[in-house]
Scaffold this motif. Structure first.
Motif, mmCIF file in Angstrom:
data_model
loop_
_atom_site.group_PDB
_atom_site.id
_atom_site.type_symbol
_atom_site.label_atom_id
_atom_site.label_comp_id
_atom_site.label_asym_id
_atom_site.label_seq_id
_atom_site.Cartn_x
_atom_site.Cartn_y
_atom_site.Cartn_z
ATOM 1 N N ASN A 95 7.152 -1.246 -3.971
ATOM 2 C CA ASN A 95 7.798 -1.981 -5.190
ATOM 3 C C ASN A 95 7.686 -1.450 -6.490
ATOM 4 O O ASN A 95 8.649 -1.594 -7.478
ATOM 5 C CB ASN A 95 7.043 -3.646 -5.166
ATOM 6 C CG ASN A 95 7.530 -4.155 -3.762
ATOM 7 O OD1 ASN A 95 6.370 -4.537 -3.410
ATOM 8 N ND2 ASN A 95 8.431 -4.876 -3.555
ATOM 9 N N TYR A 96 6.634 -0.728 -6.708
ATOM 10 C CA TYR A 96 6.525 -0.198 -8.204
ATOM 11 C C TYR A 96 5.587 0.904 -7.931
ATOM 12 O O TYR A 96 5.023 1.268 -6.917
ATOM 13 C CB TYR A 96 5.944 -1.256 -9.204
ATOM 14 C CG TYR A 96 4.326 -1.619 -8.596
ATOM 15 C CD1 TYR A 96 3.295 -0.916 -9.639
ATOM 16 C CD2 TYR A 96 3.875 -2.528 -7.452
ATOM 17 C CE1 TYR A 96 1.999 -1.345 -9.317
ATOM 18 C CE2 TYR A 96 2.701 -2.612 -7.619
ATOM 19 C CZ TYR A 96 1.800 -1.886 -8.031
ATOM 20 O OH TYR A 96 0.539 -2.204 -8.080
ATOM 21 N N THR A 97 5.288 1.669 -9.227
ATOM 22 C CA THR A 97 4.597 2.861 -9.193
ATOM 23 C C THR A 97 3.383 2.564 -9.928
ATOM 24 O O THR A 97 3.376 2.032 -10.985
ATOM 25 C CB THR A 97 5.376 3.895 -10.073
ATOM 26 O OG1 THR A 97 6.769 4.442 -9.266
ATOM 27 C CG2 THR A 97 4.486 5.427 -9.928
ATOM 28 N N ALA A 98 2.086 2.925 -9.382
ATOM 29 C CA ALA A 98 0.898 2.551 -9.872
ATOM 30 C C ALA A 98 0.557 3.206 -10.953
ATOM 31 O O ALA A 98 1.038 4.487 -11.019
ATOM 32 C CB ALA A 98 -0.161 2.683 -8.571
ATOM 33 N N LYS A 99 -0.479 2.650 -11.728
ATOM 34 C CA LYS A 99 -1.116 3.142 -12.901
ATOM 35 C C LYS A 99 -2.529 3.088 -12.578
ATOM 36 O O LYS A 99 -3.119 2.101 -12.241
ATOM 37 C CB LYS A 99 -0.484 2.757 -14.260
ATOM 38 C CG LYS A 99 0.938 2.878 -14.300
ATOM 39 C CD LYS A 99 1.191 2.219 -15.919
ATOM 40 C CE LYS A 99 2.932 2.404 -16.108
ATOM 41 N NZ LYS A 99 3.175 3.934 -16.103
ATOM 42 N N VAL A 100 -3.290 4.118 -12.724
ATOM 43 C CA VAL A 100 -4.750 4.217 -12.770
ATOM 44 C C VAL A 100 -5.438 4.888 -14.162
ATOM 45 O O VAL A 100 -5.370 6.083 -14.107
ATOM 46 C CB VAL A 100 -5.278 5.065 -11.438
ATOM 47 C CG1 VAL A 100 -6.767 5.100 -11.469
ATOM 48 C CG2 VAL A 100 -4.660 4.459 -10.297
ATOM 49 N N ALA A 157 2.335 -7.450 -3.994
ATOM 50 C CA ALA A 157 3.435 -6.111 -4.319
ATOM 51 C C ALA A 157 2.936 -4.834 -3.735
ATOM 52 O O ALA A 157 1.609 -4.649 -3.355
ATOM 53 C CB ALA A 157 3.544 -5.936 -5.850
ATOM 54 N N ARG A 158 3.605 -3.797 -3.357
ATOM 55 C CA ARG A 158 3.200 -2.813 -2.772
ATOM 56 C C ARG A 158 3.282 -1.460 -3.929
ATOM 57 O O ARG A 158 4.501 -1.337 -4.318
ATOM 58 C CB ARG A 158 3.751 -2.220 -1.433
ATOM 59 C CG ARG A 158 3.632 -3.451 -0.290
ATOM 60 C CD ARG A 158 4.217 -3.180 0.629
ATOM 61 N NE ARG A 158 5.586 -3.714 0.522
ATOM 62 C CZ ARG A 158 6.382 -4.715 0.377
ATOM 63 N NH1 ARG A 158 5.324 -5.770 0.982
ATOM 64 N NH2 ARG A 158 7.506 -5.285 0.080
ATOM 65 N N SER A 159 2.170 -0.685 -4.189
ATOM 66 C CA SER A 159 2.387 0.508 -4.882
ATOM 67 C C SER A 159 2.735 1.745 -4.019
ATOM 68 O O SER A 159 2.741 2.974 -4.640
ATOM 69 C CB SER A 159 1.196 0.427 -5.942
ATOM 70 O OG SER A 159 0.060 0.612 -5.110
ATOM 71 N N SER A 160 2.733 1.882 -2.791
ATOM 72 C CA SER A 160 2.855 2.754 -1.770
ATOM 73 C C SER A 160 3.428 2.448 -0.601
ATOM 74 O O SER A 160 3.758 1.122 -0.358
ATOM 75 C CB SER A 160 1.615 3.592 -1.767
ATOM 76 O OG SER A 160 0.587 2.834 -1.028
ATOM 77 N N GLY A 161 3.760 3.259 0.042
ATOM 78 C CA GLY A 161 4.477 3.106 1.552
ATOM 79 C C GLY A 161 6.051 2.979 1.443
ATOM 80 O O GLY A 161 6.823 3.164 0.573
ATOM 81 N N ASN A 193 13.200 -6.260 14.846
ATOM 82 C CA ASN A 193 12.125 -6.930 14.655
ATOM 83 C C ASN A 193 11.861 -6.646 12.747
ATOM 84 O O ASN A 193 12.510 -5.760 12.341
ATOM 85 C CB ASN A 193 10.959 -6.150 15.057
ATOM 86 C CG ASN A 193 10.703 -6.556 16.528
ATOM 87 O OD1 ASN A 193 10.905 -7.832 16.951
ATOM 88 N ND2 ASN A 193 10.413 -5.540 17.381
ATOM 89 N N SER A 194 11.050 -7.239 12.161
ATOM 90 C CA SER A 194 10.882 -7.164 10.785
ATOM 91 C C SER A 194 10.274 -5.728 10.481
ATOM 92 O O SER A 194 9.419 -5.261 11.363
ATOM 93 C CB SER A 194 9.744 -8.164 10.224
ATOM 94 O OG SER A 194 8.605 -8.062 10.786
ATOM 95 N N GLY A 195 10.723 -5.200 9.585
ATOM 96 C CA GLY A 195 10.325 -3.805 9.087
ATOM 97 C C GLY A 195 11.000 -2.873 9.957
ATOM 98 O O GLY A 195 10.910 -1.656 9.417
ATOM 99 N N THR A 196 11.942 -3.080 10.828
ATOM 100 C CA THR A 196 12.925 -2.235 11.114
ATOM 101 C C THR A 196 14.383 -2.580 11.066
ATOM 102 O O THR A 196 14.533 -3.801 10.333
ATOM 103 C CB THR A 196 12.593 -1.985 12.867
ATOM 104 O OG1 THR A 196 13.061 -3.402 13.313
ATOM 105 C CG2 THR A 196 11.089 -1.987 13.288
#
Length: 558
Positions: A111-116, A103-107, A236-239
């Motif tokens: 997908n979701y907001t990270a917790k640190v 999953a992606r927490s940035s960009g 293309n993927s991502g576009t």
């Protein structure tokens, strides 16, 4: 000592030794106590009747695995339940931490907001709590993705974390995207080039492709394209889109309109949107005349025939943009087609609501966009009020405050009116018309119109003064604004009998059934100029010294 006395003494000593030995039999023994002193150890007193209990720590757990579905749009907060085997007597601070698996927490496709090490408090007395996680719809078609969600806490004998990590799976809800043309109908003037966009409904992790089939009435020498018939286009993927270019060749031939049609076929890793599967490019040709707007035909009695009319051939309903569905397209009604531009002359999307002029794509004519009463409410002064304002400004110029700034800001307003005045003898038909008085710079308003407070000159309510304002401010980057010819003014009009379905004032904000001034005069009636009604197309003569609305144009084939 006689023998009897000796025996008594010996017996006494022995008894005394036994008694002394009994006294040494252990701490629990005594001369009058229980026997069993053994070798001197203290007897076992037995179990303690009030023992101190050993504390039992609370066990803290979160589930081993959880699945959430991403929201259909935007973001939403989901919760992971944490449980305690027993409530604590004081607040507990947990620290929440996430980590990407795939999953992606940035960009862009987060997908979701990270917790640190984010602090979260469980209130004393609670045995459960809900730990938050914000997940997002990323408008991206992909496989399910995962992350880890961990909890930690300071060491304590009051609790222990038994299971402090879970794997969270995020289930995709975007689905496979559809593909279609950005616009279904476009107009391309001869000599012009434009880009045409094929786009996905949303992003995808896979390359999507589609085959474009080419058809239409256009000749191969009338256009140049990046594509051949049956060309493969890949997004293309991502576009989310790709484009191709088409140039309408300027061949110098006098010819009518033609159509170039592209149709989407053979999709791979996408599906074709049924509402945008074809693109019709309308090429007006050199015979640039506007459509009448009729989609029904004359049958000898009325314009209500939808079938064949062999006795009345070559009717307008057989030609132009209105021969292909949908007849109500987003750049105009029936056979009309327009483009929008900002004040600097940049092209705008057809659905833009803030624009300064339009281009009639059939004729190449640029037409100003005029604010109407529905856009800006204006209230011009009476002559008496205007005279008072002029006196106030003259008597106290240092403290005068101009009260008609709204009217001046809306100096192109549809309700303003002007006399016909043209000082060029080669263009005025032998009579210049009626030149109006110049407005004072500090009071740039009249009973018929207003001009901008930034106007440098020609502050008058006549046609020459108005066109001077348009050119001073280079509206839409144009500096050769003029009055339309009668035929150009008639080209504004949609004559369709069902003209109430999609009003052309969606683009032409001056369509209000008014007679506007044109640039034409009659040699035998030099005091008049031709006017055209913007709803009926009726042409009539209007006195040059009366006030009428004006619509400025540029370009075209005047």
């Amino acid at each position: 000592m006689n023998e009897t006395a000796y025996k008594k003494s010996t017996l006494s000593i022995a008894l005394l030794a036994i008694l002394l030995a009994g006294c040494k039999g252990g701490s629990g023994g005594s001369l009058g106590g229980d026997s069993g002193g053994g070798s001197g150890t203290t007897p076992n007193p037995g179990p303690n009747p009030n023992p101190t209990p050993t504390p039992v720590a609370s066990k803290i757990n979160i589930p081993n695995a959880i699945t959430f579905s991403e929201p259909n749009n935007g973001s939403s907060t989901q919760y992971i339940e944490v449980t305690l085997s027993k409530a604590l007597q004081s607040n507990l601070t947990l620290y929440l931490t996430t980590s990407d698996i795939n999953a992606r927490s940035s960009g862009q496709f987060q997908n979701y907001t990270a917790k640190v090490a984010e602090a979260f408090t469980i209130i004393a007395g609670q045995k459960t709590a809900q730990l938050p996680l914000i997940i997002s719809n990323n408008n991206y078609y992909e496989n399910d993705v995962s992350l880890t969600y961990s909890i930690s806490a300071a060491s304590s004998t009051d609790y222990s974390i038994e299971n402090g990590q879970t794997t969270i799976t995020l289930s995709d809800t975007d689905g496979q995207p559809t593909v279609g043309f950005e616009k279904a109908n476009r107009t391309l003037l001869e000599g012009d080039q434009d880009s045409f966009i094929v786009e996905l409904s949303h992003y995808s992790h896979m390359d999507a492709s589609v085959v474009l089939k080419q058809s239409g009435t256009v000749s191969s020498g009338d256009f140049v394209s990046d594509l051949n018939s049956d060309s493969l286009l890949t997004i293309n993927s991502g576009t989310v889109s790709t484009s191709f270019n088409v140039t309408a060749q300027s061949d110098g031939l006098s010819e009518g309109a033609e159509a170039l049609i592209y149709t989407l076929t053979q999709p791979t890793d996408t599906s074709i949107s049924p509402n945008s599967s074809a693109l019709s490019i309308y090429i007006p040709g050199d015979k640039r005349f506007n459509d009448t707007g009729y989609i029904t035909k004359f049958n000898g009695t009325a314009f209500d025939e939808t079938g064949s009319t062999p006795n009345y051939p070559n009717q307008d309903a057989n030609y132009g943009l209105d021969i292909a569905a949908p007849v109500n397209h987003n750049d105009g009604q029936y056979g009309f087609s327009y483009s929008k531009f900002d004040g600097d002359g940049n092209s705008l999307p057809i659905d833009a609501t803030d624009y300064n002029c339009i281009r009639d794509n059939a004729t190449g004519l640029y037409i100003e966009k005029k604010p109407s009463l529905s856009d800006i409410s204006v209230n011009l002064p009476s002559q008496a009020t205007l005279d008072d304002e002029l006196d106030k400004q003259r008597d106290d110029p240092d403290n005068y405050v101009y009260p008609y700034s709204t009217e001046s800001a809306a100096w192109q307003h549809t309700s303003y009116k002007y006399t016909w005045y043209e000082p060029d003898d080669e263009s005025n038909g032998g009579y210049q018309g009626a030149k109006e008085d110049d407005m004072r710079k500090e009071v740039p308003v009249d009973i018929f119109c207003a001009v901008s407070e930034n106007s440098g000159s020609d502050r008058r309510c006549d046609s020459n003064g108005y066109l001077s304002q348009m050119n001073q401010f280079a509206v839409c980057g144009i500096t050769d604004w003029r009055l339309p010819s009668p035929s150009e003014a008639r080209s504004f009009v949609n004559y369709n009998v069902n003209n109430d379905e999609l009003a052309d004032n969606y683009f032409l904000t001056f369509i209000e059934g008014q007679s506007i001034l044109t640039n034409a005069t009659r040699p035998d009636k030099q005091g008049s100029a031709w006017c055209v009604n913007t709803e009926t197309g009726q042409t009539k003569l209007c006195l040059k010294n009366k006030h009428y609305p004006i619509v400025a144009v540029s370009g075209g084939n005047h």
